[in-house]
Design a protein around this motif. Structure first.
Motif, PDB file in Angstrom:
ATOM      1  N   GLN A  96       1.656   8.473   1.526  1.00  0.00           N
ATOM      2  CA  GLN A  96       2.057   7.171   1.423  1.00  0.00           C
ATOM      3  C   GLN A  96       1.246   6.223   0.745  1.00  0.00           C
ATOM      4  OE1 GLN A  96       2.121   6.871   5.956  1.00  0.00           O
ATOM      5  NE2 GLN A  96       4.157   5.699   5.556  1.00  0.00           N
ATOM      6  N   GLY A  97       0.055   6.879   0.533  1.00  0.00           N
ATOM      7  CA  GLY A  97      -1.102   6.133  -0.063  1.00  0.00           C
ATOM      8  C   GLY A  97      -1.554   5.035   0.924  1.00  0.00           C
ATOM      9  N   ALA A  98      -1.561   5.397   2.185  1.00  0.00           N
ATOM     10  CA  ALA A  98      -1.880   4.676   3.229  1.00  0.00           C
ATOM     11  C   ALA A  98      -3.437   4.634   3.837  1.00  0.00           C
ATOM     12  CB  ALA A  98      -1.071   4.658   4.416  1.00  0.00           C
ATOM     13  N   THR A  99      -4.481   4.158   3.082  1.00  0.00           N
ATOM     14  CA  THR A  99      -5.744   4.119   3.149  1.00  0.00           C
ATOM     15  C   THR A  99      -6.217   2.889   3.472  1.00  0.00           C
ATOM     16  OG1 THR A  99      -6.289   5.939   1.698  1.00  0.00           O
ATOM     17  CG2 THR A  99      -8.227   4.723   2.435  1.00  0.00           C
ATOM     18  N   TYR A 100      -6.307   2.309   4.802  1.00  0.00           N
ATOM     19  CA  TYR A 100      -6.652   0.912   5.121  1.00  0.00           C
ATOM     20  C   TYR A 100      -8.052   0.295   4.747  1.00  0.00           C
ATOM     21  CZ  TYR A 100      -2.168   0.895   7.336  1.00  0.00           C
ATOM     22  OH  TYR A 100      -0.821   0.953   7.743  1.00  0.00           O
ATOM     23  N   PRO A 125       0.725  -6.852  -1.568  1.00  0.00           N
ATOM     24  CA  PRO A 125       1.696  -5.685  -2.041  1.00  0.00           C
ATOM     25  C   PRO A 125       1.126  -4.594  -1.053  1.00  0.00           C
ATOM     26  CG  PRO A 125       0.492  -6.749  -3.859  1.00  0.00           C
ATOM     27  CD  PRO A 125      -0.143  -7.169  -2.633  1.00  0.00           C
ATOM     28  N   GLY A 126       1.784  -3.818  -0.354  1.00  0.00           N
ATOM     29  CA  GLY A 126       1.437  -2.785   0.266  1.00  0.00           C
ATOM     30  C   GLY A 126       0.540  -3.111   1.617  1.00  0.00           C
ATOM     31  N   THR A 127       1.213  -3.873   2.209  1.00  0.00           N
ATOM     32  CA  THR A 127       0.610  -4.863   3.392  1.00  0.00           C
ATOM     33  C   THR A 127      -0.219  -3.955   4.434  1.00  0.00           C
ATOM     34  OG1 THR A 127       2.318  -6.332   3.142  1.00  0.00           O
ATOM     35  CG2 THR A 127       0.718  -6.685   4.914  1.00  0.00           C
ATOM     36  N   GLY A 128       0.407  -2.824   4.807  1.00  0.00           N
ATOM     37  CA  GLY A 128      -0.382  -1.799   5.720  1.00  0.00           C
ATOM     38  C   GLY A 128      -0.116  -2.777   6.904  1.00  0.00           C
ATOM     39  N   SER A 129      -1.328  -2.852   7.820  1.00  0.00           N
ATOM     40  CA  SER A 129      -1.130  -3.574   8.983  1.00  0.00           C
ATOM     41  C   SER A 129      -1.541  -5.034   8.933  1.00  0.00           C
ATOM     42  CB  SER A 129      -2.148  -2.902  10.058  1.00  0.00           C
ATOM     43  OG  SER A 129      -3.480  -3.047   9.586  1.00  0.00           O
ATOM     44  N   VAL A 148       4.589  -7.033   1.782  1.00  0.00           N
ATOM     45  CA  VAL A 148       5.460  -6.278   1.215  1.00  0.00           C
ATOM     46  C   VAL A 148       5.162  -4.810   1.671  1.00  0.00           C
ATOM     47  CG1 VAL A 148       6.844  -5.397  -0.587  1.00  0.00           C
ATOM     48  CG2 VAL A 148       6.020  -7.621  -0.661  1.00  0.00           C
ATOM     49  N   GLU A 149       6.047  -3.942   2.412  1.00  0.00           N
ATOM     50  CA  GLU A 149       5.474  -2.678   2.905  1.00  0.00           C
ATOM     51  C   GLU A 149       6.512  -1.858   2.925  1.00  0.00           C
ATOM     52  OE1 GLU A 149       2.502  -1.172   3.736  1.00  0.00           O
ATOM     53  OE2 GLU A 149       3.819   0.462   4.077  1.00  0.00           O
ATOM     54  N   LEU A 150       6.520  -0.619   2.477  1.00  0.00           N
ATOM     55  CA  LEU A 150       7.535   0.193   2.551  1.00  0.00           C
ATOM     56  C   LEU A 150       7.672   1.064   3.795  1.00  0.00           C
ATOM     57  CD1 LEU A 150       9.554   1.710   0.355  1.00  0.00           C
ATOM     58  CD2 LEU A 150       7.760   3.438  -0.133  1.00  0.00           C
ATOM     59  N   ASP A 151       6.688   1.103   4.400  1.00  0.00           N
ATOM     60  CA  ASP A 151       6.668   1.914   5.925  1.00  0.00           C
ATOM     61  C   ASP A 151       6.966   1.087   6.934  1.00  0.00           C
ATOM     62  OD1 ASP A 151       6.206   3.275   8.194  1.00  0.00           O
ATOM     63  OD2 ASP A 151       4.420   4.011   7.668  1.00  0.00           O
ATOM     64  N   PRO A 152       8.209   1.249   7.727  1.00  0.00           N
ATOM     65  CA  PRO A 152       8.616   0.222   8.616  1.00  0.00           C
ATOM     66  C   PRO A 152       7.609  -0.049  10.069  1.00  0.00           C
ATOM     67  CG  PRO A 152      10.166   2.180   8.511  1.00  0.00           C
ATOM     68  CD  PRO A 152       9.428   2.167   7.255  1.00  0.00           C
ATOM     69  N   VAL A 175      10.452  -5.581   4.068  1.00  0.00           N
ATOM     70  CA  VAL A 175      10.333  -3.883   4.134  1.00  0.00           C
ATOM     71  C   VAL A 175      10.825  -3.446   2.842  1.00  0.00           C
ATOM     72  CG1 VAL A 175      10.978  -1.581   5.120  1.00  0.00           C
ATOM     73  CG2 VAL A 175      10.124  -3.737   6.627  1.00  0.00           C
ATOM     74  N   GLY A 176      10.245  -2.767   1.881  1.00  0.00           N
ATOM     75  CA  GLY A 176      10.877  -2.485   0.639  1.00  0.00           C
ATOM     76  C   GLY A 176       9.924  -1.938  -0.163  1.00  0.00           C
ATOM     77  N   ASP A 177      10.279  -1.647  -1.583  1.00  0.00           N
ATOM     78  CA  ASP A 177       9.257  -0.986  -2.537  1.00  0.00           C
ATOM     79  C   ASP A 177       8.949  -2.225  -3.343  1.00  0.00           C
ATOM     80  OD1 ASP A 177       8.456   0.205  -4.760  1.00  0.00           O
ATOM     81  OD2 ASP A 177       9.623   1.897  -4.381  1.00  0.00           O
ATOM     82  N   ASN A 195      -4.615  -3.790  -1.748  1.00  0.00           N
ATOM     83  CA  ASN A 195      -5.165  -2.700  -1.857  1.00  0.00           C
ATOM     84  C   ASN A 195      -4.008  -1.762  -2.281  1.00  0.00           C
ATOM     85  OD1 ASN A 195      -6.077   0.058  -1.606  1.00  0.00           O
ATOM     86  ND2 ASN A 195      -7.325  -0.072   0.123  1.00  0.00           N
ATOM     87  N   PRO A 196      -3.758  -1.649  -3.584  1.00  0.00           N
ATOM     88  CA  PRO A 196      -2.191  -0.880  -4.112  1.00  0.00           C
ATOM     89  C   PRO A 196      -2.344   0.553  -3.456  1.00  0.00           C
ATOM     90  CG  PRO A 196      -3.171  -2.261  -5.613  1.00  0.00           C
ATOM     91  CD  PRO A 196      -4.078  -2.349  -4.567  1.00  0.00           C
ATOM     92  N   PRO A 197      -1.208   1.131  -3.312  1.00  0.00           N
ATOM     93  CA  PRO A 197      -1.449   2.564  -2.672  1.00  0.00           C
ATOM     94  C   PRO A 197      -1.665   3.447  -3.712  1.00  0.00           C
ATOM     95  CG  PRO A 197       0.651   1.848  -2.875  1.00  0.00           C
ATOM     96  CD  PRO A 197       0.176   0.785  -3.059  1.00  0.00           C
TER      97      PRO A 197
HETATM   98  C1  LIG Z   1      -3.868   1.483   0.468  1.00  0.00           C
HETATM   99  S1  LIG Z   1      -2.806   0.960   1.689  1.00  0.00           S
HETATM  100  C2  LIG Z   1      -3.321  -0.611   1.929  1.00  0.00           C
HETATM  101  C3  LIG Z   1      -2.747  -1.208   3.148  1.00  0.00           C
HETATM  102  C4  LIG Z   1      -3.524  -2.577   3.541  1.00  0.00           C
HETATM  103  N1  LIG Z   1      -3.040  -3.590   2.591  1.00  0.00           N
HETATM  104  C5  LIG Z   1      -4.925  -2.500   3.608  1.00  0.00           C
HETATM  105  O1  LIG Z   1      -5.705  -2.711   2.773  1.00  0.00           O
HETATM  106  O2  LIG Z   1      -5.608  -2.412   4.827  1.00  0.00           O
HETATM  107  C6  LIG Z   1      -1.368   0.942   0.893  1.00  0.00           C
HETATM  108  C7  LIG Z   1      -0.141   0.668   1.578  1.00  0.00           C
HETATM  109  O3  LIG Z   1       0.930   0.415   0.645  1.00  0.00           O
HETATM  110  C8  LIG Z   1       2.116   0.947   1.298  1.00  0.00           C
HETATM  111  N2  LIG Z   1       3.112   1.446   0.172  1.00  0.00           N
HETATM  112  C9  LIG Z   1       3.155   2.709  -0.608  1.00  0.00           C
HETATM  113  N3  LIG Z   1       4.109   2.744  -1.435  1.00  0.00           N
HETATM  114  C10 LIG Z   1       4.725   1.415  -1.379  1.00  0.00           C
HETATM  115  C11 LIG Z   1       5.845   0.903  -2.265  1.00  0.00           C
HETATM  116  N4  LIG Z   1       6.095   1.483  -3.249  1.00  0.00           N
HETATM  117  N5  LIG Z   1       6.043  -0.320  -1.707  1.00  0.00           N
HETATM  118  C12 LIG Z   1       5.143  -1.066  -1.072  1.00  0.00           C
HETATM  119  N6  LIG Z   1       4.558  -0.526  -0.096  1.00  0.00           N
HETATM  120  C13 LIG Z   1       4.109   0.753  -0.434  1.00  0.00           C
HETATM  121  C14 LIG Z   1       1.773   2.110   2.163  1.00  0.00           C
HETATM  122  O4  LIG Z   1       2.563   2.337   3.184  1.00  0.00           O
HETATM  123  C15 LIG Z   1       0.426   1.602   2.794  1.00  0.00           C
HETATM  124  O5  LIG Z   1       0.572   0.711   3.852  1.00  0.00           O
END
Ligand SMILES: C[S@@+](CC[C@H](N)C(=O)[O-])C[C@H]1O[C@@H](n2cnc3c(N)ncnc32)[C@H](O)[C@@H]1O
Length: 553
Positions: A96-100, A125-129, A148-152, A175-177, A195-197
């Protein structure tokens, strides 16, 4: 039967157990969701069907524990995000690219944004928590917050964090891409921060790869299908944003050097308007999950930059140091394929010094392909003077000139004919045709160089370089002011200032280069010959124009 693993939540700042020594027990994702609801996740609007489905049948969450979580969130910690990163395996999160992002980096990035302006809206973009939205929401108390976050599941955690921090009334979570989204435009400035995934291209769908290439081409850029997901986020931001919007993103730094990163580099040099890049050494553990070099990029949309500041830090503490680093000219960045090299150099230069390449482009002289034909002599008699150019054709002409070359009559002439011979008047044309007949008999039309030119007879000399340098000898190169407007062939390099430089600065530069350049700066070949390729010469450290002016006084 449900088994609950006792999970110690760790203090996000110190890595120790929760600061009051107590434990929170969140042993599963449903329990994590229950905690999020107890913290007020429903107060943040825009719930998606996926989120509703996830929360359909949840256990009740202990209110005392919820109080403890609330206290910690209000103290800028992220116990929900920490629990998520523990409950979901590293392998699943990698997909998922989920590295906080560690809190110290989030704070430094929010401060970097504050130095740029005060946004009316913040998009993560890619909000995570919602680590970024929470920190930026506190720093900018009037800004609307959009995640904006893909993972519900992560989206629900973001809602809970925003609600617990008292930011629900300004927040929306979608919730979306991020790539597919069109966020409503708003009056005022939007800050894009996050932090883009980082997801490798093997895991990305072909349809999205086609999207990347198509959207890049539409903007006059090219994109590689080997690009990771973070490159898509940069492009999607360029598509979303409006002039004067600004941003701060952190990513793994590899895009600075690899082929697929060219799209990000080009975006920063054009519409995304790169302002500053801070590279963080892996020793500082910017991403605790992986030993990665990170890059924090600051940009201002629509500000086609003349230069970008580059800096390298070894510790997270150094991120708070607001000294900007080294300013690198856009032309230099456009021609340099490995930007991280420029950050290394920035580190090693003393205060007041820049690389020569910042001030001047260095070009090797033209290769004629056959000097015996293209350097004028008895075989070229009768040619009109308009096609004959005094040219430095031997290194010794520069060595003997001293610091200034001002007499073109001491030089030999190179024959440089126009590609289109119809430009010549009838008499000149006849003289040139006679010469070309001789040149053909000398085989000048056959060599590799001649057959790869637009026209085999057009050498294509470069314009006169204000400074000429030798680059291959058993002694350090000679640097010479070219007052003779001489051309040069490939036995010399030409130094072409990127911006106009005063005569004092050019003279100071030549003086400095002549006494400071050592053989060890170049590349030594067997037999002791030392060679400076143009890029190596561009890397020589020289005083800034301001310092040269000051020294002259
Ligand atoms: C690197 S993490 C960053 C999370 C948070 N912003 C942080 O920095 O702690 C990237 C986040 O992007 C989300 N993600 C991955 N693909 C995505 C997409 N196509 N659209 C939106 N979010 C996406 C992941 O689920 C993850 O939560």
């Amino acid at each position: 039967m449900k088994t609950t693993t006792q999970l110690a939540l760790f203090d996000a700042h110190s890595g120790d157990r929760a600061s009051n020594g107590s434990y929170s027990t969140i042993g599963s994702e449903p329990e994590l969701l229950a905690a999020a609801l107890a913290l007020g996740a429903r107060d943040v609007p825009g719930w998606s069907p996926q989120e509703e489905a996830l929360t359909a049948d949840l256990p009740l969450f202990d209110l005392v524990q919820a109080e403890e979580l609330l206290r910690r969130i209000r103290a800028n910690e992220d116990p929900l995000g920490e629990a998520f990163c523990t409950l979901r395996s590293t392998a699943d999160r990698r997909v998922q690219g989920a590295t906080y992002t560690p809190p110290g980096i989030v704070a430094a990035m929010v401060e970097a944004a504050a130095r740029q302006g005060t946004p009316d809206r913040i998009v993560d973009p890619g909000t995570g928590s919602a680590r970024f939205l929470n920190a930026a929401g506190r720093r900018f108390p009037r800004a609307a917050l959009v995640g904006v976050e893909l993972d519900p599941l992560a989206a629900i955690l973001a809602r809970a964090n925003l609600a617990a921090a008292g930011l629900a009334d300004r927040a929306t979570v979608i919730v979306g891409d991020y790539r597919a989204l069109s966020i409503d435009s708003t009056p005022g400035q939007t800050l894009y921060i996050g932090n883009p995934p980082y997801v490798r291209h093997h895991l990305l769908e072909p349809l999205w790869k086609q999207w990347l290439v198509r959207e890049a081409v539409r903007r006059g850029l090219s994109a590689s299908q080997l690009a990771g997901l973070h490159a898509y986020f940069f492009l999607a931001t360029a598509l979303q944003a409006h002039p004067r919007d600004f941003g701060v993103f952190i990513t793994a730094a590899e895009w600075m050097d690899v082929n697929y990163g060219r799209l990000i580099r080009d975006l920063l040099l054009t519409e995304l308007g790169g302002k500053r890049i801070v590279v963080i050494e892996p020793t500082a553990l910017p991403f605790p999950d992986a030993a990665t070099t990170a890059a924090i990029v600051t940009f201002e949309v629509g500000s086609k930059p003349r230069s970008i500041w580059l800096k390298r830090v070894n510790t997270l503490d150094e991120l708070r140091d607001s000294r900007p680093g080294r300013c690198v000219h856009r032309e230099r960045l456009a021609t340099e394929r490995r930007w991280s090299r420029l950050t290394h150099a920035a580190q090693s230069g003393p205060e007041g010094y820049v690389e020569l390449g910042e001030l001047c482009r260095v070009h090797r002289g033209q290769v004629t392909g056959a000097n015996r034909v293209w350097i004028a002599g008895a075989h070229s008699e009768g040619l009109p003077s308009s096609v004959l150019f005094p040219t430095v054709t031997r290194a010794r002409e520069l060595f003997s000139a001293g610091s200034v070359l001002d007499d073109p009559t001491t030089l030999r002439q190179v024959i440089d004919l126009p590609t289109d011979l119809d430009q010549l008047d009838a008499a000149d044309r006849r003289a040139v045709e006679r010469f070309l007949e001789r040149a053909r008999r000398m085989g000048a039309d056959l060599g590799y160089i001649a057959s790869n030119r637009k026209a085999w007879w057009a050498v294509g000399l470069r314009s006169p370089a204000p400074v000429l340098a030798t680059y291959m000898a058993r002694r350090p190169p000679a640097f010479v002011r070219n007052r003779a407007d001489a051309r040069h062939i490939n036995i010399a390099h030409g130094l072409y200032p990127r911006e106009p430089l005063s005569e004092t600065v050019v003279a100071g530069l030549i003086r400095y280069l002549a006494q400071a350049t050592r053989l060890t700066d170049g590349r030594t070949y067997a037999g002791g010959l030392t060679k400076f390729e143009p890029r190596e010469m561009e890397r020589l450290l020289v005083p800034t124009p301001a310092l040269l002016e000051a020294q002259a006084q």
